[in-house]
Design a protein around this motif. Structure first.
Motif, PDB file in Angstrom:
ATOM      1  N   THR A  97       0.654  -1.511  -0.019  1.00 40.76           N
ATOM      2  CA  THR A  97      -0.253   0.146   0.292  1.00 40.76           C
ATOM      3  C   THR A  97       0.916   1.268   0.063  1.00 40.76           C
ATOM      4  O   THR A  97       2.203   0.692  -0.117  1.00 40.76           O
ATOM      5  CB  THR A  97      -1.805   0.435   1.385  1.00 40.76           C
ATOM      6  N   GLU A  98       0.264   2.168   0.054  1.00 40.32           N
ATOM      7  CA  GLU A  98       1.098   3.691   0.068  1.00 40.32           C
ATOM      8  C   GLU A  98       1.817   3.541   1.210  1.00 40.32           C
ATOM      9  O   GLU A  98       2.637   4.689   1.172  1.00 40.32           O
ATOM     10  CB  GLU A  98       0.477   4.933  -0.697  1.00 40.32           C
ATOM     11  N   THR A  99       0.929   3.742   2.216  1.00 40.66           N
ATOM     12  CA  THR A  99       2.126   3.369   3.799  1.00 40.66           C
ATOM     13  C   THR A  99       3.010   2.183   3.642  1.00 40.66           C
ATOM     14  O   THR A  99       3.368   2.308   4.873  1.00 40.66           O
ATOM     15  CB  THR A  99       0.639   3.417   4.546  1.00 40.66           C
ATOM     16  N   GLY A 100       3.585   1.787   3.282  1.00 42.17           N
ATOM     17  CA  GLY A 100       4.562   0.724   3.263  1.00 42.17           C
ATOM     18  C   GLY A 100       4.149  -0.715   3.333  1.00 42.17           C
ATOM     19  O   GLY A 100       4.073  -1.326   3.812  1.00 42.17           O
ATOM     20  N   SER A 101       2.245  -0.929   3.883  1.00 37.72           N
ATOM     21  CA  SER A 101       2.205  -1.816   4.711  1.00 37.72           C
ATOM     22  C   SER A 101       1.745  -3.426   3.310  1.00 37.72           C
ATOM     23  O   SER A 101       1.521  -3.212   2.368  1.00 37.72           O
ATOM     24  CB  SER A 101       0.920  -1.900   5.253  1.00 37.72           C
ATOM     25  N   ARG A 102       2.086  -4.386   3.998  1.00 38.21           N
ATOM     26  CA  ARG A 102       1.901  -5.625   2.665  1.00 38.21           C
ATOM     27  C   ARG A 102       0.702  -6.161   3.076  1.00 38.21           C
ATOM     28  O   ARG A 102       0.856  -6.845   4.872  1.00 38.21           O
ATOM     29  CB  ARG A 102       3.096  -5.931   2.908  1.00 38.21           C
ATOM     30  N   PHE A 103       0.385  -6.723   2.288  1.00 44.28           N
ATOM     31  CA  PHE A 103      -1.026  -8.017   2.008  1.00 44.28           C
ATOM     32  C   PHE A 103      -1.026  -9.063   1.231  1.00 44.28           C
ATOM     33  O   PHE A 103      -0.556  -9.085  -0.173  1.00 44.28           O
ATOM     34  CB  PHE A 103      -2.313  -8.010   2.089  1.00 44.28           C
ATOM     35  N   TRP A 104      -1.185 -10.025   1.813  1.00 46.11           N
ATOM     36  CA  TRP A 104      -1.235 -11.195   0.145  1.00 46.11           C
ATOM     37  C   TRP A 104      -2.888 -11.125   0.151  1.00 46.11           C
ATOM     38  O   TRP A 104      -3.549 -11.393  -0.126  1.00 46.11           O
ATOM     39  CB  TRP A 104      -0.768 -12.297   0.679  1.00 46.11           C
ATOM     40  N   VAL A 105      -2.669 -11.367  -2.079  1.00 46.85           N
ATOM     41  CA  VAL A 105      -4.357 -11.465  -2.041  1.00 46.85           C
ATOM     42  C   VAL A 105      -4.297 -13.187  -3.099  1.00 46.85           C
ATOM     43  O   VAL A 105      -3.661 -13.313  -3.786  1.00 46.85           O
ATOM     44  CB  VAL A 105      -5.088  -9.992  -2.590  1.00 46.85           C
ATOM     45  N   PRO A 106      -5.690 -13.734  -3.096  1.00 45.98           N
ATOM     46  CA  PRO A 106      -5.111 -15.435  -4.278  1.00 45.98           C
ATOM     47  C   PRO A 106      -5.548 -14.627  -4.952  1.00 45.98           C
ATOM     48  O   PRO A 106      -6.242 -13.976  -5.075  1.00 45.98           O
ATOM     49  CB  PRO A 106      -6.521 -15.332  -3.199  1.00 45.98           C
ATOM     50  N   THR A 107      -5.091 -15.467  -5.559  1.00 44.41           N
ATOM     51  CA  THR A 107      -4.925 -14.429  -7.423  1.00 44.41           C
ATOM     52  C   THR A 107      -6.118 -14.973  -7.943  1.00 44.41           C
ATOM     53  O   THR A 107      -7.054 -14.239  -8.763  1.00 44.41           O
ATOM     54  CB  THR A 107      -4.289 -15.872  -7.808  1.00 44.41           C
ATOM     55  N   ALA A 108      -6.843 -15.813  -7.349  1.00 43.84           N
ATOM     56  CA  ALA A 108      -8.256 -15.603  -8.235  1.00 43.84           C
ATOM     57  C   ALA A 108      -9.424 -14.819  -7.573  1.00 43.84           C
ATOM     58  O   ALA A 108      -9.923 -14.334  -7.869  1.00 43.84           O
ATOM     59  CB  ALA A 108      -9.273 -17.034  -7.338  1.00 43.84           C
ATOM     60  N   ILE A 138      -6.255  -8.513   4.172  1.00 46.06           N
ATOM     61  CA  ILE A 138      -5.486  -9.100   5.038  1.00 46.06           C
ATOM     62  C   ILE A 138      -5.176  -8.329   5.805  1.00 46.06           C
ATOM     63  O   ILE A 138      -4.352  -6.895   5.344  1.00 46.06           O
ATOM     64  CB  ILE A 138      -4.734 -10.625   4.619  1.00 46.06           C
ATOM     65  N   SER A 139      -5.088  -8.320   7.375  1.00 50.27           N
ATOM     66  CA  SER A 139      -4.797  -7.901   8.549  1.00 50.27           C
ATOM     67  C   SER A 139      -3.267  -7.158   8.663  1.00 50.27           C
ATOM     68  O   SER A 139      -2.810  -8.743   8.114  1.00 50.27           O
ATOM     69  CB  SER A 139      -4.950  -8.067   9.815  1.00 50.27           C
ATOM     70  N   PRO A 140      -2.502  -6.531   8.932  1.00 49.03           N
ATOM     71  CA  PRO A 140      -1.058  -6.185   9.013  1.00 49.03           C
ATOM     72  C   PRO A 140      -0.894  -7.719   9.650  1.00 49.03           C
ATOM     73  O   PRO A 140       0.761  -8.047   9.654  1.00 49.03           O
ATOM     74  CB  PRO A 140      -1.033  -4.574   9.276  1.00 49.03           C
ATOM     75  N   ALA A 141      -1.236  -7.348  11.261  1.00 47.76           N
ATOM     76  CA  ALA A 141      -0.917  -9.416  11.680  1.00 47.76           C
ATOM     77  C   ALA A 141      -1.132 -10.459  11.423  1.00 47.76           C
ATOM     78  O   ALA A 141       0.697 -11.132  11.129  1.00 47.76           O
ATOM     79  CB  ALA A 141      -1.874  -8.732  13.178  1.00 47.76           C
ATOM     80  N   GLU A 142      -1.671 -10.573  10.125  1.00 49.95           N
ATOM     81  CA  GLU A 142      -2.299 -12.200   9.337  1.00 49.95           C
ATOM     82  C   GLU A 142      -0.611 -11.757   8.475  1.00 49.95           C
ATOM     83  O   GLU A 142      -0.218 -12.939   7.863  1.00 49.95           O
ATOM     84  CB  GLU A 142      -3.528 -11.854   8.865  1.00 49.95           C
ATOM     85  N   ALA A 143      -1.034 -10.896   7.954  1.00 51.73           N
ATOM     86  CA  ALA A 143       0.235 -10.732   6.503  1.00 51.73           C
ATOM     87  C   ALA A 143       1.879 -11.036   7.310  1.00 51.73           C
ATOM     88  O   ALA A 143       2.537 -11.672   6.320  1.00 51.73           O
ATOM     89  CB  ALA A 143      -0.052  -9.092   6.149  1.00 51.73           C
ATOM     90  N   LYS A 144       2.286 -10.405   7.770  1.00 51.42           N
ATOM     91  CA  LYS A 144       2.993 -10.086   8.785  1.00 51.42           C
ATOM     92  C   LYS A 144       3.453 -12.080   9.384  1.00 51.42           C
ATOM     93  O   LYS A 144       4.213 -12.645   8.682  1.00 51.42           O
ATOM     94  CB  LYS A 144       2.979  -9.634  10.647  1.00 51.42           C
ATOM     95  N   THR A 145       2.398 -12.479   9.518  1.00 47.28           N
ATOM     96  CA  THR A 145       2.471 -14.347  10.285  1.00 47.28           C
ATOM     97  C   THR A 145       2.819 -15.157   8.595  1.00 47.28           C
ATOM     98  O   THR A 145       3.002 -15.932   8.526  1.00 47.28           O
ATOM     99  CB  THR A 145       1.110 -14.676  10.772  1.00 47.28           C
ATOM    100  N   GLN A 146       1.809 -14.419   7.369  1.00 48.00           N
ATOM    101  CA  GLN A 146       1.814 -15.426   6.429  1.00 48.00           C
ATOM    102  C   GLN A 146       3.096 -15.050   5.314  1.00 48.00           C
ATOM    103  O   GLN A 146       4.208 -15.742   4.855  1.00 48.00           O
ATOM    104  CB  GLN A 146       0.602 -14.199   5.161  1.00 48.00           C
ATOM    105  N   GLN A 147       3.521 -13.961   5.997  1.00 47.31           N
ATOM    106  CA  GLN A 147       5.295 -13.876   5.441  1.00 47.31           C
ATOM    107  C   GLN A 147       5.790 -14.647   5.992  1.00 47.31           C
ATOM    108  O   GLN A 147       7.349 -15.494   5.861  1.00 47.31           O
ATOM    109  CB  GLN A 147       6.035 -12.521   5.987  1.00 47.31           C
TER     110      GLN A 147
END
Length: 103
Positions: free
Chosen positions: A35-46, A64-73
């Motif tokens: 995002t513009e703020t630098g947070s990252r999240f994952w989106v299913p390709t579908a 996806i929340s930032p906490a979940e994105a961090k866990t996924q990473q």
């Protein structure tokens, strides 16, 4: 998908608002968005479609929340590190044979 996702490509929500840009396309099943703020999240390709000359999230997709994105990473990094350990390049330094037994 008719159009290939390229790093840096803008991604929009179903209302036409830009949610971020493609940051990671290395996974077949999901796309990393920053995002513009630098947070990252994952989106299913579908959940991404190419229409009106741009990439859009499917209607109703919830970021996806930032906490979940961090866990996924963290999980992804662990999976990658684990994959790099196999196959082991060196055999064990010992054998389980009968050598060394007195008798």
């Amino acid at each position: 998908m008719t159009q290939e996702l390229i790093t840096g490509t803008a991604v929009f929500d179903d209302e036409g608002k830009q949610v971020g840009k493609v940051a990671d396309t290395s996974d077949v099943d999901k796309v990393g968005i920053i995002t513009e703020t630098g947070s990252r999240f994952w989106v299913p390709t579908a959940m991404l479609t190419h229409r009106d000359q741009r990439w859009m999230l499917e209607p109703g997709y919830t970021e996806i929340s930032p906490a979940e994105a961090k866990t996924q990473q963290a999980e992804r990094e662990l999976d990658e590190a684990n994959a790099e350990t196999f196959p082991a390049s060196d055999p064990p330094s010992f054998t389980m044979g009968d050598e060394g037994k007195g008798g």
